[in-house]
Design a protein around this motif. Structure first.
Motif, PDB file in Angstrom:
ATOM      1  N   GLY A   1       0.914  -1.603   0.111  1.00 38.54           N
ATOM      2  CA  GLY A   1      -0.006   0.254   0.121  1.00 38.54           C
ATOM      3  C   GLY A   1       1.165   1.163   0.142  1.00 38.54           C
TER       4      GLY A   1
ATOM      5  N   CYS B   1      -2.011  -2.122   9.593  1.00 41.00           N
ATOM      6  CA  CYS B   1      -2.418  -1.206   9.747  1.00 41.00           C
ATOM      7  C   CYS B   1      -4.051  -1.661  10.177  1.00 41.00           C
ATOM      8  N   LEU B   2      -3.772  -1.173  11.235  1.00 43.63           N
ATOM      9  CA  LEU B   2      -5.644  -1.010  11.881  1.00 43.63           C
ATOM     10  C   LEU B   2      -6.564  -0.094  12.154  1.00 43.63           C
TER      11      LEU B   2
ATOM     12  N   LEU C   1       0.339  -2.164   4.804  1.00 43.93           N
ATOM     13  CA  LEU C   1      -1.303  -1.168   4.918  1.00 43.93           C
ATOM     14  C   LEU C   1      -1.947  -1.337   3.492  1.00 43.93           C
TER      15      LEU C   1
ATOM     16  N   LEU D   1      -2.859  -7.856  -3.729  1.00 47.20           N
ATOM     17  CA  LEU D   1      -2.429  -9.198  -2.350  1.00 47.20           C
ATOM     18  C   LEU D   1      -3.358 -10.299  -2.454  1.00 47.20           C
TER      19      LEU D   1
ATOM     20  N   SER E   1       2.372  -1.159  -5.097  1.00 44.45           N
ATOM     21  CA  SER E   1       1.487  -0.732  -5.525  1.00 44.45           C
ATOM     22  C   SER E   1       0.503  -1.766  -5.448  1.00 44.45           C
TER      23      SER E   1
HETATM   24  P1  NDP Z   1      -5.117   4.359   0.561  1.00 39.13           P
HETATM   25  O1  NDP Z   1      -6.273   4.167   0.153  1.00 39.13           O
HETATM   26  O2  NDP Z   1      -4.476   5.776   0.571  1.00 39.13           O
HETATM   27  O3  NDP Z   1      -4.063   3.288   0.004  1.00 39.13           O
HETATM   28  C1  NDP Z   1      -4.373   1.882  -0.076  1.00 39.13           C
HETATM   29  C2  NDP Z   1      -3.104   1.091  -0.162  1.00 39.13           C
HETATM   30  O4  NDP Z   1      -3.275  -0.076  -1.251  1.00 39.13           O
HETATM   31  C3  NDP Z   1      -2.833   1.720  -2.195  1.00 39.13           C
HETATM   32  O5  NDP Z   1      -1.886   1.494  -2.074  1.00 39.13           O
HETATM   33  C4  NDP Z   1      -3.035   0.627  -3.262  1.00 39.13           C
HETATM   34  O6  NDP Z   1      -2.828   0.934  -4.408  1.00 39.13           O
HETATM   35  C5  NDP Z   1      -3.043  -0.325  -2.302  1.00 39.13           C
HETATM   36  N1  NDP Z   1      -4.058  -1.411  -2.525  1.00 39.13           N
HETATM   37  C6  NDP Z   1      -5.129  -1.316  -2.080  1.00 39.13           C
HETATM   38  N2  NDP Z   1      -5.578  -3.217  -2.414  1.00 39.13           N
HETATM   39  C7  NDP Z   1      -4.483  -3.965  -2.956  1.00 39.13           C
HETATM   40  C8  NDP Z   1      -4.573  -4.763  -3.605  1.00 39.13           C
HETATM   41  N3  NDP Z   1      -5.059  -5.934  -3.916  1.00 39.13           N
HETATM   42  N4  NDP Z   1      -3.713  -6.058  -3.708  1.00 39.13           N
HETATM   43  C9  NDP Z   1      -1.960  -4.456  -3.449  1.00 39.13           C
HETATM   44  N5  NDP Z   1      -2.632  -3.795  -3.085  1.00 39.13           N
HETATM   45  C10 NDP Z   1      -3.171  -2.795  -2.990  1.00 39.13           C
HETATM   46  O7  NDP Z   1      -4.678   4.163   1.967  1.00 39.13           O
HETATM   47  P2  NDP Z   1      -4.621   5.016   3.156  1.00 39.13           P
HETATM   48  O8  NDP Z   1      -3.032   5.330   2.956  1.00 39.13           O
HETATM   49  O9  NDP Z   1      -5.546   5.676   3.863  1.00 39.13           O
HETATM   50  O10 NDP Z   1      -4.477   3.502   4.377  1.00 39.13           O
HETATM   51  C11 NDP Z   1      -3.489   2.995   4.687  1.00 39.13           C
HETATM   52  C12 NDP Z   1      -3.575   2.153   5.705  1.00 39.13           C
HETATM   53  O11 NDP Z   1      -3.779   2.792   7.058  1.00 39.13           O
HETATM   54  C13 NDP Z   1      -5.052   0.753   5.814  1.00 39.13           C
HETATM   55  O12 NDP Z   1      -4.990  -0.531   6.209  1.00 39.13           O
HETATM   56  C14 NDP Z   1      -6.051   1.657   6.317  1.00 39.13           C
HETATM   57  O13 NDP Z   1      -7.187   0.451   6.416  1.00 39.13           O
HETATM   58  C15 NDP Z   1      -5.449   2.345   7.645  1.00 39.13           C
HETATM   59  N6  NDP Z   1      -6.244   3.531   8.426  1.00 39.13           N
HETATM   60  C16 NDP Z   1      -6.627   4.681   7.229  1.00 39.13           C
HETATM   61  C17 NDP Z   1      -7.496   5.592   7.656  1.00 39.13           C
HETATM   62  C18 NDP Z   1      -8.205   6.805   6.962  1.00 39.13           C
HETATM   63  O14 NDP Z   1      -8.350   8.067   7.549  1.00 39.13           O
HETATM   64  N7  NDP Z   1      -7.181   6.946   5.704  1.00 39.13           N
HETATM   65  C19 NDP Z   1      -7.949   5.963   9.341  1.00 39.13           C
HETATM   66  C20 NDP Z   1      -7.707   4.864   9.662  1.00 39.13           C
HETATM   67  C21 NDP Z   1      -6.426   3.559   9.950  1.00 39.13           C
HETATM   68  P3  NDP Z   1      -2.891   1.042  -5.413  1.00 39.13           P
HETATM   69  O15 NDP Z   1      -2.863   2.591  -5.436  1.00 39.13           O
HETATM   70  O16 NDP Z   1      -2.040   0.842  -6.775  1.00 39.13           O
HETATM   71  O17 NDP Z   1      -4.385   1.437  -5.644  1.00 39.13           O
END
Ligand code: NDP
Length: 322
Positions: free
Chosen positions: A9, A113-114, A70, A49, A43
């Motif tokens: 992520g 990450c939760l 993440l 994944l 990414s």
């Molecule tokens: P984003 O939505 O900004 O990014 C998600 C990331 O996960 C991207 O890099 C995406 O890749 C990747 N991803 C999604 N699906 C897949 C997959 N099937 N295989 C591989 N990679 C994948 O997330 P955030 O940065 O906001 O969140 C990061 C973590 O923090 C997460 O685990 C989320 O649950 C947690 N979190 C977020 C909060 C928030 O306010 N945003 C609050 C609390 C926790 P690509 O760019 O290629 O799509």
């Protein structure tokens, strides 16, 4: 041995923030890159994944010694309510593959990450690390919440059966550069920044949903990035840690909107649509464990972090900020 840190992520809000901190903090400092250390920010295009074969290929390609996990299917309230099975299943698959392949590769450490939104709906506040499993999550996001809670269960099972060094972090609401600024499906801060910007451009009213009274704890993504780097280097226990500003740093949605109006330079009509639902009034989380373990941490003041985020949005909006 060279440490190779794989960030799954790595192209999202938090992944980009970790990349920024690793590249800008002085080398060898507490949050900077260590000599010889290699960081990979993956990414979904490098491997989906949800698929075990693609996950194995990613590990074989980079041979990570450490993983900050993440990657997740993340979304706002509407998307969570509409696609409960998809949120449950995709996140279960992603987490299961990442942890199991890490176990097979004898990865030294994994931090997953939760989120504080996986906590029980009915719970005594403030939230702390001991309360994750003490009641059902809110009905609106039970798919996402159960999948994420299961990571904590898996971490314990991998430790007890195989001695793995797997743990998890629990952030509160995150904001910063590289967020999803979509008008329909984004979190409150990026959504309001985009709305306020459009109101300024189109000379229309800036309308904030709800009364503006609810209180939330927001963490700046660059601060969160430092906390993840601290966990990677200095925390070796299976129990999760809440990564957040303190309860005394809660801000109201009105304070958020006021700060956005100022940062965007919006001078038009600005009001609250009190016919719209407010959501929970507050759901404070304690950062006592974090601060006790770290021995203190200086969080970026909210308005300073917000100004930086608005500046980033204004500079990148035309280039297609999400
Ligand atoms: P984003 O939505 O900004 O990014 C998600 C990331 O996960 C991207 O890099 C995406 O890749 C990747 N991803 C999604 N699906 C897949 C997959 N099937 N295989 C591989 N990679 C994948 O997330 P955030 O940065 O906001 O969140 C990061 C973590 O923090 C997460 O685990 C989320 O649950 C947690 N979190 C977020 C909060 C928030 O306010 N945003 C609050 C609390 C926790 P690509 O760019 O290629 O799509």
């Amino acid at each position: 041995m060279t440490n190779v840190v794989l960030v799954t992520g790595g192209t999202g809000l938090v992944g980009k923030a970790i990349e920024h901190i690793i590249n800008t903090e002085p080398e060898g400092s507490r949050f900077g890159k260590k000599p010889g250390e290699k960081w990979i920010f993956a990414s979904s295009s490098e491997g989906d994944l949800r698929d075990p074969t693609q996950t194995k290929k990613l590990y074989e390609k980079y041979q990570p010694t450490h993983v900050i996990h993440l990657a997740a299917l993340v979304g706002g309230l509407f998307k969570n309510m509409k696609y409960k099975l998809t949120f449950l299943r995709d996140n279960i698959l992603i987490n299961d593959n990442v942890l199991h392949v890490a176990y097979e590769h004898k990865t030294s450490k994994v931090i997953s990450c939760l989120s504080t939104c996986v906590f029980p709906d009915r719970v005594e506040y403030p939230l702390d690390e001991t309360k994750i499993h003490s009641g059902p999550p809110h009905e609106s996001n039970f798919g996402y919440a159960h999948a994420k809670r299961m990571v904590d269960v898996q971490n314990h099972a991998y430790k007890e059966e195989f001695g793995c060094n797997f743990t998890s972090a629990i952030p509160t609401n995150i904001f910063g550069p590289y967020d999803n600024f979509d008008l329909e499906d984004s979190h409150v801060i990026p959504g309001l920044i985009h709305k306020c910007y459009l109101a300024k451009q189109n000379k229309t009213s800036f309308v904030v949903a709800g009364t503006g009274k609810p209180l939330r704890q927001f963490i700046f993504s660059y601060d969160l990035a430092k906390l993840f780097i601290w966990m990677l280097r200095e925390y070796d226990d299976v129990e999760p840690v809440i990564l957040s500003v303190g309860e005394e740093e809660e801000v109201s949605i009105k304070e958020v909107a006021d700060a956005i109006v100022k940062a965007v330079g919006f001078e038009g009509d600005y009001k609250f649509d009190t016919t719209r639902a407010d959501g929970q009034f507050r759901k404070p989380a304690s950062n006592k464990k974090l601060l006790t373990l770290m021995g203190g941490f200086e969080f970026t003041p909210f308005t300073e972090a917000l100004d930086l985020t608005v500046k980033w949005f204004l500079e990148n909006y035309k280039n297609g900020a999400r």
